[in-house]
Scaffold this motif. Structure first.
Motif, mmCIF file in Angstrom:
data_model
loop_
_atom_site.group_PDB
_atom_site.id
_atom_site.type_symbol
_atom_site.label_atom_id
_atom_site.label_comp_id
_atom_site.label_asym_id
_atom_site.label_seq_id
_atom_site.Cartn_x
_atom_site.Cartn_y
_atom_site.Cartn_z
ATOM 1 N N ALA A 146 4.854 3.945 10.832
ATOM 2 C CA ALA A 146 3.932 4.262 9.747
ATOM 3 C C ALA A 146 3.292 2.976 9.234
ATOM 4 C CB ALA A 146 4.681 4.967 8.633
ATOM 5 N N GLN A 147 2.493 3.133 8.213
ATOM 6 C CA GLN A 147 1.856 1.968 7.609
ATOM 7 C C GLN A 147 2.902 1.103 6.904
ATOM 8 O OE1 GLN A 147 -1.724 1.106 7.324
ATOM 9 N NE2 GLN A 147 -1.518 2.277 9.217
ATOM 10 N N ARG A 148 2.518 -0.112 6.598
ATOM 11 C CA ARG A 148 3.417 -0.989 5.849
ATOM 12 C C ARG A 148 3.633 -0.451 4.446
ATOM 13 N NH1 ARG A 148 0.636 -6.718 7.133
ATOM 14 N NH2 ARG A 148 1.636 -7.127 9.131
ATOM 15 N N ASP A 149 4.869 -0.651 3.980
ATOM 16 C CA ASP A 149 5.192 -0.318 2.601
ATOM 17 C C ASP A 149 4.330 -1.193 1.680
ATOM 18 O OD1 ASP A 149 7.442 0.919 0.772
ATOM 19 O OD2 ASP A 149 7.171 -1.157 0.127
ATOM 20 N N TYR A 199 5.983 -4.298 0.485
ATOM 21 C CA TYR A 199 6.104 -5.275 1.565
ATOM 22 C C TYR A 199 4.788 -6.009 1.764
ATOM 23 C CZ TYR A 199 6.215 -6.790 6.506
ATOM 24 O OH TYR A 199 6.110 -7.497 7.666
#
Lengths: 133, 71
Positions: free
Chosen positions: A32-35, A38
């Motif tokens: 998935a996409q980066r948090d 983060y």
């Protein structure tokens, strides 16, 4: 009749399971996409990419940032371990991935040079290990 | 006279020995690829390393792409 009465709670339960599964799918997978937290810590230069393929702390982290980085590094280790091709070690695969990750840093983000110092990526090429491709 | 002959013979033998040793040394030098062993070994290691690095590069890029959440 009995079936109809049974259906409602069962249906609700199924819906709940489905919803949980959807949430899990949306949140947990590594692809998935980066948090956002983060991403923010990267942009702020609190954390950076190391030549060994793992994230490191540029400054003393907040507990939240420390948890994020530890979690990501554990997941990275798992990815390197399961992804290392035959004939290569986990460390070698992590190293080559680290070469790529440092090359991919955006201007303003931090990375660790081979001499162990943290550098800020600028428009030019990053200082990487001489063995990097 | 006898002494000098002996000395000459000794010298001659010594010379032959020296020649033989030099020859042996030369021969050893030829066979001894061990002498430049260190630099050769280092070069070999670098070659092997580079080979591994280039072989892993594609896999590394794929791993990053497929797991963008943790990279």
């Amino acid at each position: 009749m009995m079936n109809k009465r049974m259906w409602k709670p069962a249906g609700l339960a199924m819906a709940a399971v489905a919803a949980t599964a959807a949430v899990t799918l949306a949140v947990s997978p590594a692809n998935a996409q980066r948090d956002p937290a983060y991403e923010a810590a990267r942009t702020a230069g609190q954390i950076g990419e190391q030549p060994d393929g793992y994230l490191g702390f540029v400054s003393t982290p907040t507990p939240a940032v420390r948890d994020i980085v530890n979690d990501i590094n554990i997941k990275r280790k798992a990815a390197y371990t399961s992804g290392a091709p035959q004939g290569s070690t986990v460390e070698q695969f992590a190293f080559v991935t680290g070469c790529n990750l440092i090359a991919k840093t955006k201007p303003g983000e931090k990375y660790k040079a081979p001499d162990g110092t943290w550098r800020t990526r600028d428009a030019g090429a990053p200082v990487r290990d001489s063995r990097c491709p | 006279m006898k002494i000098s002959t002996k000395a000459a013979r000794r010298r001659a033998i010594g010379g032959r020995c020296l020649a033989a040793m030099t020859g042996a040394a030369a021969l050893a030098g030829c066979v001894q690829i061990e002498t430049p062993d260190k630099p050769i070994e280092i070069n070999l290691n670098i070659n092997i390393r580079q080979e591994i690095v280039y072989r892993l590069d594609g896999d590394a890029k794929k791993l990053i792409e497929e797991n963008s959440g943790i990279f």
